[in-house]
Design a protein around this motif. Structure first.
Motif, PDB file in Angstrom:
ATOM      1  N   MET A 157       0.817  -1.214   0.000  1.00  0.00           N
ATOM      2  CA  MET A 157       0.000   0.000   0.000  1.00  0.00           C
ATOM      3  C   MET A 157       0.848   1.258   0.000  1.00  0.00           C
ATOM      4  O   MET A 157       0.576   2.229  -0.690  1.00  0.00           O
ATOM      5  N   GLY A 158       1.917   1.207   0.748  1.00  0.00           N
ATOM      6  CA  GLY A 158       2.766   2.386   0.796  1.00  0.00           C
ATOM      7  C   GLY A 158       3.421   2.660  -0.540  1.00  0.00           C
ATOM      8  O   GLY A 158       3.712   3.791  -0.886  1.00  0.00           O
ATOM      9  N   LYS A 159       3.624   1.623  -1.301  1.00  0.00           N
ATOM     10  CA  LYS A 159       4.372   1.795  -2.535  1.00  0.00           C
ATOM     11  C   LYS A 159       3.496   1.964  -3.761  1.00  0.00           C
ATOM     12  O   LYS A 159       3.714   2.832  -4.578  1.00  0.00           O
ATOM     13  N   GLU A 160       2.532   1.110  -3.887  1.00  0.00           N
ATOM     14  CA  GLU A 160       1.710   1.184  -5.081  1.00  0.00           C
ATOM     15  C   GLU A 160       0.249   1.029  -4.732  1.00  0.00           C
ATOM     16  O   GLU A 160      -0.117   0.440  -3.722  1.00  0.00           O
ATOM     17  N   LEU A 161      -0.552   1.579  -5.582  1.00  0.00           N
ATOM     18  CA  LEU A 161      -1.986   1.406  -5.424  1.00  0.00           C
ATOM     19  C   LEU A 161      -2.439   0.733  -6.701  1.00  0.00           C
ATOM     20  O   LEU A 161      -2.457   1.343  -7.754  1.00  0.00           O
ATOM     21  N   ARG A 162      -2.744  -0.525  -6.606  1.00  0.00           N
ATOM     22  CA  ARG A 162      -3.167  -1.232  -7.810  1.00  0.00           C
ATOM     23  C   ARG A 162      -4.674  -1.256  -7.880  1.00  0.00           C
ATOM     24  O   ARG A 162      -5.345  -1.507  -6.899  1.00  0.00           O
ATOM     25  N   VAL A 163      -5.153  -1.035  -9.034  1.00  0.00           N
ATOM     26  CA  VAL A 163      -6.583  -0.998  -9.221  1.00  0.00           C
ATOM     27  C   VAL A 163      -7.013  -2.329  -9.800  1.00  0.00           C
ATOM     28  O   VAL A 163      -6.400  -2.828 -10.732  1.00  0.00           O
ATOM     29  N   SER A 164      -8.053  -2.871  -9.216  1.00  0.00           N
ATOM     30  CA  SER A 164      -8.514  -4.171  -9.687  1.00  0.00           C
ATOM     31  C   SER A 164      -8.848  -4.089 -11.173  1.00  0.00           C
ATOM     32  O   SER A 164      -9.214  -3.054 -11.691  1.00  0.00           O
ATOM     33  N   LEU A 216      -4.170  -0.277 -13.336  1.00  0.00           N
ATOM     34  CA  LEU A 216      -3.685   1.095 -13.344  1.00  0.00           C
ATOM     35  C   LEU A 216      -2.776   1.195 -12.131  1.00  0.00           C
ATOM     36  O   LEU A 216      -3.222   1.176 -11.002  1.00  0.00           O
ATOM     37  N   ARG A 217      -1.509   1.238 -12.373  1.00  0.00           N
ATOM     38  CA  ARG A 217      -0.591   1.300 -11.248  1.00  0.00           C
ATOM     39  C   ARG A 217      -0.190   2.734 -10.991  1.00  0.00           C
ATOM     40  O   ARG A 217       0.084   3.484 -11.921  1.00  0.00           O
ATOM     41  N   VAL A 218      -0.144   3.051  -9.762  1.00  0.00           N
ATOM     42  CA  VAL A 218       0.192   4.409  -9.389  1.00  0.00           C
ATOM     43  C   VAL A 218       1.654   4.431  -8.967  1.00  0.00           C
ATOM     44  O   VAL A 218       2.096   3.587  -8.203  1.00  0.00           O
ATOM     45  N   SER A 219       2.363   5.392  -9.518  1.00  0.00           N
ATOM     46  CA  SER A 219       3.783   5.479  -9.199  1.00  0.00           C
ATOM     47  C   SER A 219       3.965   5.593  -7.685  1.00  0.00           C
ATOM     48  O   SER A 219       3.105   6.070  -6.969  1.00  0.00           O
ATOM     49  N   LYS A 220       5.086   5.147  -7.224  1.00  0.00           N
ATOM     50  CA  LYS A 220       5.367   5.120  -5.792  1.00  0.00           C
ATOM     51  C   LYS A 220       5.280   6.513  -5.184  1.00  0.00           C
ATOM     52  O   LYS A 220       5.679   7.496  -5.803  1.00  0.00           O
ATOM     53  N   ILE A 221       4.765   6.550  -4.005  1.00  0.00           N
ATOM     54  CA  ILE A 221       4.694   7.810  -3.291  1.00  0.00           C
ATOM     55  C   ILE A 221       5.615   7.697  -2.090  1.00  0.00           C
ATOM     56  O   ILE A 221       5.467   6.791  -1.271  1.00  0.00           O
ATOM     57  N   GLY A 222       6.598   8.565  -2.012  1.00  0.00           N
ATOM     58  CA  GLY A 222       7.579   8.488  -0.935  1.00  0.00           C
ATOM     59  C   GLY A 222       7.035   8.984   0.375  1.00  0.00           C
ATOM     60  O   GLY A 222       7.250   8.375   1.426  1.00  0.00           O
ATOM     61  N   ASN A 223       6.321  10.087   0.318  1.00  0.00           N
ATOM     62  CA  ASN A 223       5.815  10.708   1.530  1.00  0.00           C
ATOM     63  C   ASN A 223       4.395  11.174   1.269  1.00  0.00           C
ATOM     64  O   ASN A 223       4.104  11.727   0.217  1.00  0.00           O
ATOM     65  N   HIS A 245     -15.362   4.750   9.088  1.00  0.00           N
ATOM     66  CA  HIS A 245     -14.507   3.563   9.126  1.00  0.00           C
ATOM     67  C   HIS A 245     -13.129   3.810   8.531  1.00  0.00           C
ATOM     68  O   HIS A 245     -12.318   2.889   8.407  1.00  0.00           O
ATOM     69  N   SER A 246     -12.875   5.024   8.130  1.00  0.00           N
ATOM     70  CA  SER A 246     -11.614   5.333   7.437  1.00  0.00           C
ATOM     71  C   SER A 246     -10.401   5.048   8.321  1.00  0.00           C
ATOM     72  O   SER A 246     -10.440   5.224   9.535  1.00  0.00           O
ATOM     73  N   THR A 247      -9.344   4.627   7.655  1.00  0.00           N
ATOM     74  CA  THR A 247      -8.052   4.525   8.335  1.00  0.00           C
ATOM     75  C   THR A 247      -7.080   5.466   7.644  1.00  0.00           C
ATOM     76  O   THR A 247      -7.131   5.651   6.427  1.00  0.00           O
ATOM     77  N   ILE A 248      -6.212   6.046   8.446  1.00  0.00           N
ATOM     78  CA  ILE A 248      -5.225   6.981   7.933  1.00  0.00           C
ATOM     79  C   ILE A 248      -3.859   6.307   8.001  1.00  0.00           C
ATOM     80  O   ILE A 248      -3.473   5.798   9.050  1.00  0.00           O
ATOM     81  N   ASN A 249      -3.176   6.284   6.879  1.00  0.00           N
ATOM     82  CA  ASN A 249      -1.820   5.738   6.826  1.00  0.00           C
ATOM     83  C   ASN A 249      -0.867   6.861   6.459  1.00  0.00           C
ATOM     84  O   ASN A 249      -1.039   7.511   5.429  1.00  0.00           O
ATOM     85  N   ILE A 250       0.133   7.048   7.298  1.00  0.00           N
ATOM     86  CA  ILE A 250       1.124   8.075   7.000  1.00  0.00           C
ATOM     87  C   ILE A 250       2.362   7.393   6.422  1.00  0.00           C
ATOM     88  O   ILE A 250       2.888   6.434   7.002  1.00  0.00           O
ATOM     89  N   ILE A 251       2.768   7.874   5.245  1.00  0.00           N
ATOM     90  CA  ILE A 251       3.872   7.262   4.512  1.00  0.00           C
ATOM     91  C   ILE A 251       5.106   8.156   4.592  1.00  0.00           C
ATOM     92  O   ILE A 251       5.009   9.358   4.330  1.00  0.00           O
ATOM     93  N   GLU A 252       6.207   7.539   4.943  1.00  0.00           N
ATOM     94  CA  GLU A 252       7.494   8.254   4.885  1.00  0.00           C
ATOM     95  C   GLU A 252       8.508   7.313   4.281  1.00  0.00           C
ATOM     96  O   GLU A 252       8.626   6.162   4.697  1.00  0.00           O
ATOM     97  N   GLN A 253       9.260   7.824   3.329  1.00  0.00           N
ATOM     98  CA  GLN A 253      10.266   7.027   2.627  1.00  0.00           C
ATOM     99  C   GLN A 253       9.726   5.648   2.232  1.00  0.00           C
ATOM    100  O   GLN A 253      10.337   4.619   2.495  1.00  0.00           O
ATOM    101  N   PHE A 254       8.551   5.674   1.635  1.00  0.00           N
ATOM    102  CA  PHE A 254       7.907   4.485   1.081  1.00  0.00           C
ATOM    103  C   PHE A 254       7.429   3.469   2.119  1.00  0.00           C
ATOM    104  O   PHE A 254       7.025   2.369   1.772  1.00  0.00           O
ATOM    105  N   GLU A 255       7.468   3.845   3.381  1.00  0.00           N
ATOM    106  CA  GLU A 255       6.990   2.933   4.421  1.00  0.00           C
ATOM    107  C   GLU A 255       5.824   3.567   5.184  1.00  0.00           C
ATOM    108  O   GLU A 255       5.804   4.775   5.389  1.00  0.00           O
ATOM    109  N   VAL A 256       4.903   2.703   5.626  1.00  0.00           N
ATOM    110  CA  VAL A 256       3.833   3.182   6.500  1.00  0.00           C
ATOM    111  C   VAL A 256       4.432   3.363   7.887  1.00  0.00           C
ATOM    112  O   VAL A 256       4.791   2.392   8.549  1.00  0.00           O
TER     113      VAL A 256
END
Lengths: 157, 157
Positions: free
Chosen positions: A1-8, B5-12, B79-90
């Motif tokens: 999840m932190g790296k990619e978000l893949r869409v089904s 549809l892949r989303v490019s990596k998000i570092g932060n 029901h939302s969860t919040i994930n904080i990403i730093e340097q590609f890690e949660v």
């Protein structure tokens, strides 16, 4: 999840690619998508593109675009490409084309234009005056309408 | 493209996951994201979730949420969860929590409530009356405000 978000996987539907960066939500509005329809939708904004620097992408399950929607997308994001997906394959792909003539899609910005007179039931007609930057010209009064104004009218913001 | 549809990596940045299906655009509005800020944004709507049936996900590069934004998301999608990403890690993950008290966030629906009197500078205060379905109660007049009305006020639609 932190790296990619893949869409089904989407079996059938439409991908609007190469949308001018930052305009995906405009495209969504043109398509009438709020999310509450229950369709699978995927959107990315401001991602790198080999072709046009940065771009947005909108992908909607089970949706085929009407010609009027494609025309509106062309006005908002003239570099967009439309991919039609069937059974997980791209069966058709084309680039949107800015229409040469706009009939009844936008209003003239000139208050004294004949198309703005309450008693005259004349439909506004514009012809393409310049493609980049996008400018249309009123057939009746000659007023020039720029892309920003066209977007404002189409999106209603 | 047809398949994923892949989303490019998000570092932060921040991922808001397990959003009530169909409400991703509300979350985007709470976060003040239009796309024109230039941030990488990824949104999926109505995808299958193991936990809650269908859900939406919103992922924004380089954004940290303010407490007020998290509270608003809790009201819209509890029901939302919040994930904080730093340097590609949660680096942090938590579930939003519906606030017990709302101060100045929404208006009372009762026109004769003291908080709606133009001469009285009294800030509206609501206390949590019921969590599911979500209902808040005005501290002053006791009027009950349901989630739909809260969303309407927060989103301004």
């Amino acid at each position: 999840m932190g790296k990619e978000l893949r869409v089904s996987k989407i079996g059938n539907g439409t991908v609007v690619d190469h949308i001018t960066a930052g305009r995906a939500l405009y495209v969504l509005k043109i398509l009438g998508i709020t999310g509450r329809e229950g369709r699978i939708v995927a959107i990315v904004m401001n991602v790198e593109s080999r072709k046009i620097g940065k771009k947005d992408i909108v992908k909607v399950e089970g949706l085929r675009l009407r010609k009027e929607q494609v025309d509106k997308i062309a006005l908002i994001a003239p570099h967009s490409t439309i991919n039609i997906i069937e059974q997980f394959e791209v069966i058709e792909k084309y680039r949107v084309k800015v229409p040469k003539v706009l009939e009844g899609l936008i209003k003239c910005i000139n208050p004294s234009c004949i198309t703005n007179q309450p008693r005259e039931p004349i439909k506004p007609v514009f012809t393409l005056y310049n493609e980049n930057p996008l400018i249309f010209k009123c057939k009746y009064c000659g007023a020039k309408v720029e892309q920003e104004e066209i977007i404002r009218q189409l999106i209603g913001e």
